[in-house]
Design a protein around this motif. Sequence first.
Motif, PDB file in Angstrom:
ATOM      1  N   GLY A   1       0.789  -1.227   0.000  1.00 21.62           N
ATOM      2  CA  GLY A   1       0.000   0.000   0.000  1.00 21.62           C
ATOM      3  C   GLY A   1       0.817   1.271   0.000  1.00 21.62           C
ATOM      4  O   GLY A   1       0.614   2.136  -0.836  1.00 21.62           O
TER       5      GLY A   1
ATOM      6  N   GLY B   1      12.573   1.771   0.136  1.00 20.50           N
ATOM      7  CA  GLY B   1      12.149   3.119  -0.232  1.00 20.50           C
ATOM      8  C   GLY B   1      12.670   4.145   0.754  1.00 20.50           C
ATOM      9  O   GLY B   1      13.673   4.821   0.518  1.00 20.50           O
ATOM     10  N   SER B   2      12.002   4.227   1.905  1.00 21.21           N
ATOM     11  CA  SER B   2      12.308   5.281   2.884  1.00 21.21           C
ATOM     12  C   SER B   2      13.767   5.297   3.310  1.00 21.21           C
ATOM     13  O   SER B   2      14.351   6.376   3.468  1.00 21.21           O
ATOM     14  CB  SER B   2      11.461   5.078   4.142  1.00 21.21           C
ATOM     15  OG  SER B   2      10.135   4.832   3.811  1.00 21.21           O
TER      16      SER B   2
ATOM     17  N   GLY C   1       7.192   3.406   4.246  1.00 17.67           N
ATOM     18  CA  GLY C   1       7.382   3.910   5.599  1.00 17.67           C
ATOM     19  C   GLY C   1       6.782   3.041   6.686  1.00 17.67           C
ATOM     20  O   GLY C   1       6.748   3.444   7.847  1.00 17.67           O
TER      21      GLY C   1
ATOM     22  N   ASP D   1      10.160  -6.753   0.490  1.00 13.90           N
ATOM     23  CA  ASP D   1       9.730  -5.372   0.236  1.00 13.90           C
ATOM     24  C   ASP D   1       8.965  -4.851   1.443  1.00 13.90           C
ATOM     25  O   ASP D   1       7.922  -5.400   1.801  1.00 13.90           O
ATOM     26  CB  ASP D   1       8.834  -5.351  -1.015  1.00 13.90           C
ATOM     27  CG  ASP D   1       8.238  -3.968  -1.294  1.00 13.90           C
ATOM     28  OD1 ASP D   1       8.465  -3.022  -0.522  1.00 13.90           O
ATOM     29  OD2 ASP D   1       7.523  -3.860  -2.309  1.00 13.90           O
TER      30      ASP D   1
ATOM     31  N   GLY E   1       9.970  -1.833   4.768  1.00 14.37           N
ATOM     32  CA  GLY E   1      10.694  -1.626   6.019  1.00 14.37           C
ATOM     33  C   GLY E   1      12.130  -2.086   5.992  1.00 14.37           C
ATOM     34  O   GLY E   1      12.729  -2.282   7.055  1.00 14.37           O
TER      35      GLY E   1
HETATM   36  O1  5SP Z   1       4.985   0.534  -1.318  1.00 14.37           O
HETATM   37  C1  5SP Z   1       5.269  -0.256  -0.451  1.00 14.37           C
HETATM   38  C2  5SP Z   1       4.394  -1.342  -0.085  1.00 14.37           C
HETATM   39  O2  5SP Z   1       3.287  -1.376  -0.936  1.00 14.37           O
HETATM   40  C3  5SP Z   1       6.579  -0.161   0.254  1.00 14.37           C
HETATM   41  O3  5SP Z   1       6.921  -1.348   0.885  1.00 14.37           O
HETATM   42  C4  5SP Z   1       7.703   0.257  -0.641  1.00 14.37           C
HETATM   43  O4  5SP Z   1       7.799  -0.625  -1.734  1.00 14.37           O
HETATM   44  C5  5SP Z   1       8.977   0.313   0.126  1.00 14.37           C
HETATM   45  O5  5SP Z   1       8.920   1.351   1.030  1.00 14.37           O
HETATM   46  P1  5SP Z   1       9.667   1.339   2.420  1.00 14.37           P
HETATM   47  O6  5SP Z   1       8.937   0.369   3.304  1.00 14.37           O
HETATM   48  O7  5SP Z   1      11.057   0.898   2.168  1.00 14.37           O
HETATM   49  O8  5SP Z   1       9.554   2.752   2.858  1.00 14.37           O
END
Ligand code: 5SP
Length: 115
Positions: A37, A88-89, A40, A66, A68
């Motif tokens: 979704g 991502g974050s 973060g 994928d 955290g």
């Molecule tokens: O978009 C999602 C899950 O749907 C995230 O899991 C990102 O793909 C990665 O983001 P971080 O958890 O690394 O911030």
Amino acid sequence: MRPGVALKPGTPIEEVYPLINSENPVEMVLVMTVEPGFGGQKFMPEMMEKVRMLRNKYPSLDIEVDGGLGPSTIDVAASAGANCIVAGSSVFGAPEPAAVISLMRKSVLENQEKC
Ligand SMILES: O=C(CO)[C@@H](O)[C@H](O)COP(=O)(O)O
């Protein structure tokens, strides 16, 4: 083309086995370590059991995680057997994104050497 499939946290690992054992197999399994979704969210360590089970059963499978992932969670994921990391974050929020990527790559490579 390299086909893959993603598992939400609530999906049992056994559901993916027929897709890997098929005559037209998936080559990568993404184990979601958060609910899909948004970025973060907090890494779900309990998903590592799925990664361990897959790695034990399929030594050469690409196993992606994928959600955290970052410097504080990469070792748990890499030692369970994940070799493809979505982050991502932890990357975009870092002062030096390349250093975070490098650290995570090192963890994956070191854990692969132990296999
Ligand atoms: O978009 C999602 C899950 O749907 C995230 O899991 C990102 O793909 C990665 O983001 P971080 O958890 O690394 O911030």
